[in-house]
Design an enzyme around this catalytic site. Sequence first.
Site, mmCIF file in Angstrom:
data_model
loop_
_atom_site.group_PDB
_atom_site.id
_atom_site.type_symbol
_atom_site.label_atom_id
_atom_site.label_comp_id
_atom_site.label_asym_id
_atom_site.label_seq_id
_atom_site.Cartn_x
_atom_site.Cartn_y
_atom_site.Cartn_z
ATOM 1 N N HIS A 107 -0.753 10.997 -2.425
ATOM 2 C CA HIS A 107 -2.085 10.629 -1.937
ATOM 3 C C HIS A 107 -2.995 11.831 -1.722
ATOM 4 O O HIS A 107 -4.118 11.881 -2.222
ATOM 5 C CB HIS A 107 -1.936 9.849 -0.624
ATOM 6 C CG HIS A 107 -3.228 9.390 -0.042
ATOM 7 N ND1 HIS A 107 -4.008 10.194 0.766
ATOM 8 C CD2 HIS A 107 -3.901 8.216 -0.163
ATOM 9 C CE1 HIS A 107 -5.095 9.533 1.127
ATOM 10 N NE2 HIS A 107 -5.064 8.327 0.579
ATOM 11 N N HIS A 113 0.839 -1.202 0.000
ATOM 12 C CA HIS A 113 0.000 0.000 0.000
ATOM 13 C C HIS A 113 0.875 1.254 0.000
ATOM 14 O O HIS A 113 1.642 1.481 0.941
ATOM 15 C CB HIS A 113 -0.881 -0.036 1.243
ATOM 16 C CG HIS A 113 -1.848 1.087 1.343
ATOM 17 N ND1 HIS A 113 -1.903 1.935 2.422
ATOM 18 C CD2 HIS A 113 -2.813 1.517 0.492
ATOM 19 C CE1 HIS A 113 -2.857 2.817 2.243
ATOM 20 N NE2 HIS A 113 -3.434 2.590 1.084
#
Length: 232
Positions: A53, A12
């Site tokens: 992100h 991730h």
Amino acid sequence: MLTQDHFLLIGHRGASGLAPENTLASFAKAVALGVDGVELDVRLADGEIVVIHDERVDRTTNGRGLVSELSFDALRGLDAGDGERIPTLAEVLAEVPPQVAINVELKGAGCAAPVAEMLAGQRRPLLVSSFDHAALAAFHAACPDIPCAPLLHRWRQDVQAVASGLDAWAVNIADRIATPAHINAIRSWGRRCLVYTVGEPDRARQLEAIGASGLFTDYPDRLAPVLRRSNS
Ligand code: G3P
Ligand code: CA
């Protein structure tokens, strides 16, 4: 272009528990730990596809401001942790070994078309996902042969229709809604189900046992030994 013959371990934002998230160092760390794939988040900045992100640079770099309002040069001058730069998607595609899958998550507005253009000629396992199902539909229309997966952080009654409309390879769901009933439903529609984000070995083994297709983890070092043992 993405196959599955075992429970998938996906790093991730790379190995973001072990290295600065969404950096080349983080992806290299995940690859070294034996993941099947790495997940990353993309946004458009100054006409470039960059890997970050948040909509702001504040949390993950030494800068401040909106990604969409900074010049590419300004973004590239920031420290994303341990001296790493914010990478471009093109750099990640060049650096990550071709046998390792890349899961591109569409985050910002306007990403679908440029990402489709960049991924169209790639000869490697790919998965494209998003919480923005309209953006994912636009990507799928442009690149119907690249597997896609809608992301869900809470369950909704029209999941089957969403997955069907996208001809989704998988439906990727938050761990808190990864119940046996939800996983079974997704699998019964002929879709895979990947779960985010999992750090505990016991939970990883449980998810494998109840039929999930794989998971995303910040800590591939913790989960690779557990899952690789059960796959062998
Ligand atoms: O794709 C799974 C996961 O990355 C989605 O959540 O917030 O970490 O991008 P987030
Ligand atoms: Ca993500």
